[in-house]
Design an enzyme around this catalytic site. Structure first.
Site, PDB file in Angstrom:
ATOM      1  CE  LYS A 109      20.997   3.762  32.420  1.00  0.00           C
ATOM      2  NZ  LYS A 109      21.760   3.970  31.245  1.00  0.00           N
ATOM      3  N   GLY A 221      26.142  20.344  31.473  1.00  0.00           N
ATOM      4  CA  GLY A 221      26.692  19.263  32.296  1.00  0.00           C
ATOM      5  C   GLY A 221      28.203  19.240  32.117  1.00  0.00           C
ATOM      6  CE1 TYR A 222      33.406  20.937  31.542  1.00  0.00           C
ATOM      7  CE2 TYR A 222      34.405  20.511  33.749  1.00  0.00           C
ATOM      8  CZ  TYR A 222      34.581  20.740  32.261  1.00  0.00           C
ATOM      9  OH  TYR A 222      35.783  21.080  31.880  1.00  0.00           O
ATOM     10  CG  ASN A 224      32.787   9.874  32.531  1.00  0.00           C
ATOM     11  OD1 ASN A 224      32.893   9.782  31.198  1.00  0.00           O
ATOM     12  ND2 ASN A 224      34.107   9.235  32.792  1.00  0.00           N
ATOM     13  N   GLY A 226      30.424  15.027  29.918  1.00  0.00           N
ATOM     14  CA  GLY A 226      30.438  16.625  29.456  1.00  0.00           C
ATOM     15  C   GLY A 226      32.064  17.056  29.705  1.00  0.00           C
TER      16      GLY A 226
HETATM   17  N1  GLU Z   1      25.507   4.129  31.558  1.00  0.00           N
HETATM   18  C1  GLU Z   1      26.040   4.206  29.934  1.00  0.00           C
HETATM   19  C2  GLU Z   1      24.997   4.374  28.921  1.00  0.00           C
HETATM   20  O1  GLU Z   1      23.801   4.878  29.169  1.00  0.00           O
HETATM   21  C3  GLU Z   1      26.906   3.147  29.734  1.00  0.00           C
HETATM   22  C4  GLU Z   1      26.169   1.641  29.636  1.00  0.00           C
HETATM   23  C5  GLU Z   1      27.332   0.553  29.864  1.00  0.00           C
HETATM   24  O2  GLU Z   1      28.468   0.640  29.597  1.00  0.00           O
HETATM   25  O3  GLU Z   1      26.739  -0.559  29.879  1.00  0.00           O
HETATM   26  O4  GLU Z   1      25.067   4.080  27.745  1.00  0.00           O
END
Ligand code: GLU
Length: 419
Positions: A109, A221-222, A224, A226
């Site tokens: 992340k 939450g609105y 992507n 939501g």
């Molecule tokens: N950010 C999204 C998640 O938390 C997608 C992560 C991704 O597609 O690598 O799952």
């Protein structure tokens, strides 16, 4: 005067959740210790030229939790309250999510402390490129593959892919997912997170014998996830969405909110609030509505020990990461509320990201229908493995999801000879 309740540390939460699963499956102590912390993290400082001619210095992170099952994978968040521990927790959850969906990836992340709402497109582009110049050295299609997350978009992914291509001297579309379709993105990635969650809600309703047609839903939450959940809950499940919210407030209409009309209103005014024909309610009132499905689709720790007693939903579909605190989990379980945990419910996003990487690798792109079919198959299989494990161990779904995921990651680590 309102009393500020201290927010739980999401990384501690992630570690506690792992500890609980590890005790049940009697995980090897070395494997357990390895999984409690990220294997690698990079902290970066980035100078960015602002439109007014000054230079602003931003801080950011990229955390790689575990890559035993494959390259690290996970989004990048742009948020003013970002902290290293939030990113650590989210990277850890990605390891479990990819394992639970049985895709050959690990967990990572990224985060940048910034307020994208106050930045121009030019400033955002320069920040996105600066971030990649700093963390690009630990990224790559075989190393770590970012994607969109809170307040990051396909356009931001496009700038990042372009910057990475400059660094490498060639295009490497597979280094980042959630790209626009014109730049190696996948059909069906845009609403994949919500779609995966909707498929899970359908499975849960079947398992519980609930009829969703005409049933009420509320969405906190609105962004992507939501907003797409609003569209798909109506289109695919025939539900009626009676309340939605964004960072400015919540709106409610017992007769249902029309998706296209709310979307147009938000595009025009920048918020769902003030939508004609709706009344304003608070976040706590939204969470307490008498709905069949509640979709927390915003940030972490909104469903807590203090507000669980008010929740009346039959199913909680966690489109956000970490919306329920650990203290709330057993209370909801004992109340008979069916939680579709984040690791499962929002995993449609990373699953279609994986499909995007596969398509980038073989340079051949699938039709949208094919993406949907493959996603549905993956979501159903993951749902069933969680459902079966929850019954087998008599535990709530989140713990069941952990058990499945931790066992898979531990198996890969064992095969690699890490313990
Ligand atoms: N950010 C999204 C998640 O938390 C997608 C992560 C991704 O597609 O690598 O799952």
């Amino acid at each position: 005067m309102s009393i500020r309740v201290p927010m739980p540390d999401p990384f501690k939460t992630a570690q506690n959740q792992l500890d609980e699963a590890a005790a049940i499956i009697r995980l090897d102590p070395a494997a357990h210790e390895l999984l409690r912390c990220p294997m690698r993290e990079l902290h970066v400082t980035m100078p960015v030229k602002m439109d007014n001619g000054t230079t602003k210095v931003f801080r950011g992170f990229r955390v790689q939790h575990n890559d035993a099952r494959g390259p690290n994978k996970g989004g990048i968040r742009f948020h003013p309250d970002e902290t290293i521990n939030t990113v650590r927790a989210l990277a850890t959850w990605m390891t479990w999510k990819t394992a639970l969906l049985d895709i050959p990836l690990g967990g990572g992340k990224g985060g940048v402390i910034c307020d994208p709402k106050t930045m121009s497109a030019g400033e955002l582009e320069r920040l996105s490129r600066a971030y990649i110049r700093q963390v690009g050295r630990i990224l790559g299609p075989e190393k770590d593959i970012p994607a969109p997350d809170v307040y990051t978009t396909p356009q931001i992914m496009a700038w990042m892919a372009d910057e990475y291509a400059f660094m490498q001297g060639n295009n490497e579309f597979g280094v980042i997912t959630g790209k626009p379709i014109a730049l190696g993105g996948s059909a069906g990635r845009g609403d994949a997170t919500a779609r995966g969650g909707i498929y899970c809600v359908r499975e849960a309703a079947t398992a519980l014998g609930i009829n969703l047609t005409g049933a009420a839903a509320a969405i906190l939450g609105y962004g992507n996830a939501g907003s797409s959940a609003h569209k798909l809950a109506v289109e695919l499940l025939g539900m009626m969405v009676i309340a939605v919210s964004d960072s400015k407030g919540c709106i409610y209409n017992a007769e249902g909110l029309d998706y296209n009309a709310v979307k147009t209103h938000k595009e025009k005014t920048g918020t769902v609030t003030g939508f004609p024909g709706s009344s304003a309610i608070s976040n706590e009132e939204l969470l307490a509505l008498d709905v069949t499905v509640l979709f927390p689709a915003a940030l972490e720790s909104v469903i807590t020990e203090t507000n669980t007693s008010n929740i009346r939903a039959k199913i909680i579909a966690e489109l956000a990461n970490g919306p329920t605190t650990p203290e709330a989990d057993p209370i909801l379980y004992n109340k008979g509320i069916h939680i579709i945990p984040d690791l499962l419910c929002n995993a449609g996003g990373v699953t279609v990201s994986y499909f995007e990487m596969v398509q980038n690798a073989y340079g051949y792109y699938w039709e949208e229908d094919e993406v949907h079919l493959r996603l549905e198959k993956k979501m159903k299989a993951a749902f069933q493995s969680v459902h079966k494990t929850a019954q087998q161990y008599k535990v709530h779904n989140r713990l069941a999801a952990y058990i499945v995921a931790v066992e898979r990651v531990a198996e890969a680590m064992k095969l690699r000879g890490w313990y």
